[in-house]
Design a protein around this motif. Structure first.
Motif, short mmCIF file in Angstrom:
data_model
loop_
_atom_site.label_atom_id
_atom_site.label_comp_id
_atom_site.label_asym_id
_atom_site.label_seq_id
_atom_site.Cartn_x
_atom_site.Cartn_y
_atom_site.Cartn_z
N TRP A 118 0.86 -1.18 0.00
CA TRP A 118 0.00 0.00 0.00
C TRP A 118 0.89 1.23 0.00
CZ3 TRP A 118 -5.13 1.28 -0.16
CH2 TRP A 118 -5.52 2.51 0.35
N ARG A 119 0.70 2.09 -0.99
CA ARG A 119 1.52 3.29 -1.08
C ARG A 119 1.09 4.28 0.00
NH1 ARG A 119 3.90 5.13 -6.73
NH2 ARG A 119 4.23 3.10 -7.70
N GLN A 122 3.87 8.97 -1.60
CA GLN A 122 4.17 8.92 -3.02
C GLN A 122 4.60 10.30 -3.50
OE1 GLN A 122 0.97 7.45 -5.40
NE2 GLN A 122 2.13 7.49 -7.31
N GLY A 127 -0.10 9.80 2.74
CA GLY A 127 -1.45 9.27 2.64
C GLY A 127 -1.79 8.45 3.87
N THR A 174 -8.72 1.69 -4.75
CA THR A 174 -8.05 2.98 -4.57
C THR A 174 -6.86 3.15 -5.50
OG1 THR A 174 -6.55 2.11 -2.88
CG2 THR A 174 -8.70 2.93 -2.14
N GLU A 175 -6.45 2.05 -6.15
CA GLU A 175 -5.28 2.03 -7.02
C GLU A 175 -3.99 2.31 -6.26
OE1 GLU A 175 -5.93 4.63 -10.31
OE2 GLU A 175 -7.55 3.38 -11.15
N ARG A 176 -4.04 2.21 -4.94
CA ARG A 176 -2.82 2.32 -4.13
C ARG A 176 -2.42 0.97 -3.56
NH1 ARG A 176 -4.25 6.71 0.23
NH2 ARG A 176 -2.22 6.03 1.02
N GLN A 294 9.88 6.84 -1.54
CA GLN A 294 8.62 6.11 -1.56
C GLN A 294 8.50 5.32 -0.25
OE1 GLN A 294 6.41 6.27 -4.43
NE2 GLN A 294 7.82 7.97 -4.67
N VAL A 296 6.01 2.63 1.73
CA VAL A 296 4.86 1.75 1.54
C VAL A 296 4.61 0.95 2.82
CG1 VAL A 296 5.29 1.54 -0.94
CG2 VAL A 296 6.18 -0.21 0.63
#
Length: 317
Positions: A118-119, A122, A127, A174-176, A294, A296
């Motif tokens: 899960w990002r 970014q 987030g 969510t595209e994350r 990044q 995650v």
């Protein structure tokens, strides 16, 4: 006075002879049972009935070992895997029942896991964590996302209001969220299983980076009410020699672990799901190289299932 004592001696002898059978009849009876264990070692049974010290002695012995608990003698034969009990019937019966409760065919448990990515950060934009998107029932570990010396502490929940597949659909929408792996391990009750989470990581240790393998050890323990207690341990195993930390201004190597080792216990119903959050990686190898840092999170879902028949394995999500 002396004459009276001498005259009473024959009477005392006769009285003693009359009382002897009565006293013998009041002696505690002795029962003896020889138990042949089929599914569990006599070492484990002794560990439960006596003490760990006796079991340790037996583990290195090639001859029968004797122990005494209360008024009962226990004679264990590690070669024949037998236990002989000798003592009062009540105690012998109790020890026999305890041994029988241990000598059962091991229960098989399927541990199905989903390891995601899960990002969290970014291109410098923070987030929320993956678990913030799900309706969860939080359990007793309360240090979620508490930053301690640059490391993060994990937390665990039980997934009660929706299925595992629905939870993954919510996160993937969510595209994350990206699913890295779906490992499934067959194990036995009270036998630990180990999941590999991702590739090698690097752990900051002062001015050094220690390469390590990242895995999760899960010990399932089935309770009488059908619930399964999961003892979860996260402890990366160092591999190879540590390397110097890059100089300030230089880009850090990939997959820097930002989570302390931890151990927690969560109890769930059979086929329930445990959600584990709070394991963070910086610049993981699974992301393409980019200019900015990044960060995650690795959300982990674990679903234990008791295998009562072979057909049950087909219904595991």
């Amino acid at each position: 006075m002396k004459a009276r004592i001498l005259l009473s001696l024959p009477g005392l002898v006769i009285a003693a002879m009359c009382l002897t059978p009565a006293l013998r009849s009041q002696e505690t009876p002795v029962a003896e049972e020889r138990l042949s264990l089929q599914y569990v070692s006599v070492i484990r049974v002794l560990d439960a009935l006596t003490s760990r010290k006796v079991a340790e002695d037996l583990a290195t012995a090639d001859k029968p070992v004797a122990a005494t608990v209360g008024k009962t003698s226990l004679h264990a034969d590690p070669v024949a895997n037998t236990l002989t009990l000798s003592g009062p019937p009540v105690e012998v019966k109790r020890f026999k029942e305890q041994a029988a409760s241990l000598d059962r065919k091991p229960v098989q448990i399927i541990l199905s896991a989903v390891v995601g990515q899960w990002r969290l950060l970014q291109n410098g934009i923070p987030g929320d964590c993956a678990m913030d998107r799900l309706p969860l029932s939080e359990v007793d570990l309360a240090n979620l996302r508490v930053n301690r010396n640059g490391r993060w502490m994990p937390s665990g929940w039980t997934l009660e209001k929706l299925s595992l597949s629905t939870a993954l659909s919510i996160l993937e929408a969510t595209e994350r969220m990206k699913v890295l792996s779906r490992p499934t391990i067959f194990t036995l009750n009270n036998v630990p299983a180990t999941f590999s989470l991702c590739g090698p990581v690097r752990i900051p240790q002062g001015k050094l980076l220690q390469p390590a393998d990242m895995s999760l050890k899960v010990l399932p323990m089935l309770h009488e009410n059908g619930e399964i207690e999961l003892e979860i341990e996260f402890a990366p195993v160092p591999q190879g020699q540590a390397v110097p930390m890059p100089a300030q201004g230089k880009r850090l190597p990939r997959s820097i672990l930002r989570t302390e080792p931890f151990k927690l216990t969560i109890r769930v119903p059979n086929r329930g799901t445990v959600c584990l959050g709070g394991i963070f990686l910086e610049n993981p190898d699974t992301l393409p190289g980019e200019a900015k840092v990044q960060l995650v999170e690795l959300p982990i879902f674990i679903q234990p299932t008791v295998v009562e028949s072979p057909e049950l394995a087909d219904g595991v999500e």
